[in-house]
Scaffold this motif. Sequence first.
Motif, PDB file in Angstrom:
ATOM      1  N   TYR A 179       0.828  -1.200   0.000  1.00  0.00           N
ATOM      2  CA  TYR A 179       0.000   0.000   0.000  1.00  0.00           C
ATOM      3  C   TYR A 179       0.865   1.254   0.000  1.00  0.00           C
ATOM      4  CZ  TYR A 179      -4.108  -2.872   0.917  1.00  0.00           C
ATOM      5  OH  TYR A 179      -5.117  -3.787   0.825  1.00  0.00           O
ATOM      6  N   GLY A 180       0.296   2.337  -0.502  1.00  0.00           N
ATOM      7  CA  GLY A 180       1.018   3.571  -0.724  1.00  0.00           C
ATOM      8  C   GLY A 180       1.722   4.156   0.481  1.00  0.00           C
ATOM      9  N   TYR A 181       1.222   3.921   1.687  1.00  0.00           N
ATOM     10  CA  TYR A 181       1.882   4.533   2.850  1.00  0.00           C
ATOM     11  C   TYR A 181       3.295   3.997   3.064  1.00  0.00           C
ATOM     12  CZ  TYR A 181       0.449   0.523   5.833  1.00  0.00           C
ATOM     13  OH  TYR A 181       0.256  -0.711   6.386  1.00  0.00           O
ATOM     14  N   VAL A 186      -0.536  -5.364  -0.527  1.00  0.00           N
ATOM     15  CA  VAL A 186      -1.852  -5.033  -1.069  1.00  0.00           C
ATOM     16  C   VAL A 186      -2.720  -6.284  -1.034  1.00  0.00           C
ATOM     17  CG1 VAL A 186      -3.126  -4.350  -3.143  1.00  0.00           C
ATOM     18  CG2 VAL A 186      -1.037  -3.138  -2.509  1.00  0.00           C
ATOM     19  N   GLY A 187      -3.893  -6.154  -0.407  1.00  0.00           N
ATOM     20  CA  GLY A 187      -4.852  -7.249  -0.330  1.00  0.00           C
ATOM     21  C   GLY A 187      -4.608  -8.254   0.769  1.00  0.00           C
ATOM     22  N   ARG A 188      -3.479  -8.156   1.487  1.00  0.00           N
ATOM     23  CA  ARG A 188      -3.180  -9.144   2.528  1.00  0.00           C
ATOM     24  C   ARG A 188      -2.951  -8.516   3.887  1.00  0.00           C
ATOM     25  NH1 ARG A 188       1.665 -12.556   0.668  1.00  0.00           N
ATOM     26  NH2 ARG A 188       2.009 -10.935  -0.847  1.00  0.00           N
ATOM     27  N   ASP A 237      -8.562 -10.251   0.472  1.00  0.00           N
ATOM     28  CA  ASP A 237      -8.987 -10.586  -0.887  1.00  0.00           C
ATOM     29  C   ASP A 237      -7.838 -10.889  -1.842  1.00  0.00           C
ATOM     30  OD1 ASP A 237      -8.051  -7.994  -0.874  1.00  0.00           O
ATOM     31  OD2 ASP A 237      -9.613  -7.200  -2.158  1.00  0.00           O
ATOM     32  N   ALA A 238      -6.632 -11.002  -1.320  1.00  0.00           N
ATOM     33  CA  ALA A 238      -5.479 -11.251  -2.195  1.00  0.00           C
ATOM     34  C   ALA A 238      -5.447 -12.708  -2.619  1.00  0.00           C
ATOM     35  CB  ALA A 238      -4.189 -10.904  -1.475  1.00  0.00           C
ATOM     36  N   PRO A 239      -5.011 -12.949  -3.839  1.00  0.00           N
ATOM     37  CA  PRO A 239      -4.817 -14.338  -4.255  1.00  0.00           C
ATOM     38  C   PRO A 239      -3.693 -14.967  -3.439  1.00  0.00           C
ATOM     39  CG  PRO A 239      -4.068 -12.808  -5.961  1.00  0.00           C
ATOM     40  CD  PRO A 239      -4.646 -11.995  -4.863  1.00  0.00           C
ATOM     41  N   THR A 240      -3.772 -16.249  -3.220  1.00  0.00           N
ATOM     42  CA  THR A 240      -2.727 -16.933  -2.454  1.00  0.00           C
ATOM     43  C   THR A 240      -1.729 -17.598  -3.361  1.00  0.00           C
ATOM     44  OG1 THR A 240      -4.153 -18.853  -2.271  1.00  0.00           O
ATOM     45  CG2 THR A 240      -4.108 -17.297  -0.419  1.00  0.00           C
TER      46      THR A 240
END
Length: 168
Positions: free
Chosen positions: A124-126, A157-159, A165-168
């Motif tokens: 993520y951007g932060y 991102v997503g995890r 919702d991230a793919p594993t």
Amino acid sequence: MKRHSVATHRVTVSGLIDKPQSFGMADLAHFPQTVLDRDFQCVTGWRVPDVRWAGVALPDLLDAVGVSSDARAVRFTSFDGVYTESLTLEQARRRDVLVATQMDGKPVTHDHGGPTRLYVAPMYGYKSLKWLGGIELTDRVKPGYWEELGYDVDAWVGRSNGRSDAPT
């Protein structure tokens, strides 16, 4: 936030390294340049698709200063000293982590965190610290500005930050 001129701006690398150094914009331009076309994802949900980032892959900069075997993490500081961020050394050695000097084919502007900013593509951007002025190799991860305010230290991102919702 005081603006830094491209002519005088420097990124200082210190800590658990063999050769502490300070790099100006011309010095950074002498490194191999990496270009990444990636989305910029904010933890709050907004996204800017297909941003073109260019700069020095962080592993190349780390190799130039000689990382000590005692180093386990990298701490980043904005040039005003207000903002900080950290990555594990393993995360920092990814080829999609940049000391970015360009965004969409132009120098990174002050409003976008320039003249240099960290860009951590998979997070993520932060985690992509604006106004990068210092890089310090440390023996452990030290929570940064946003983590002190409750954000996850790992920001995949997503995890992270409550998302699953991230793919594993």
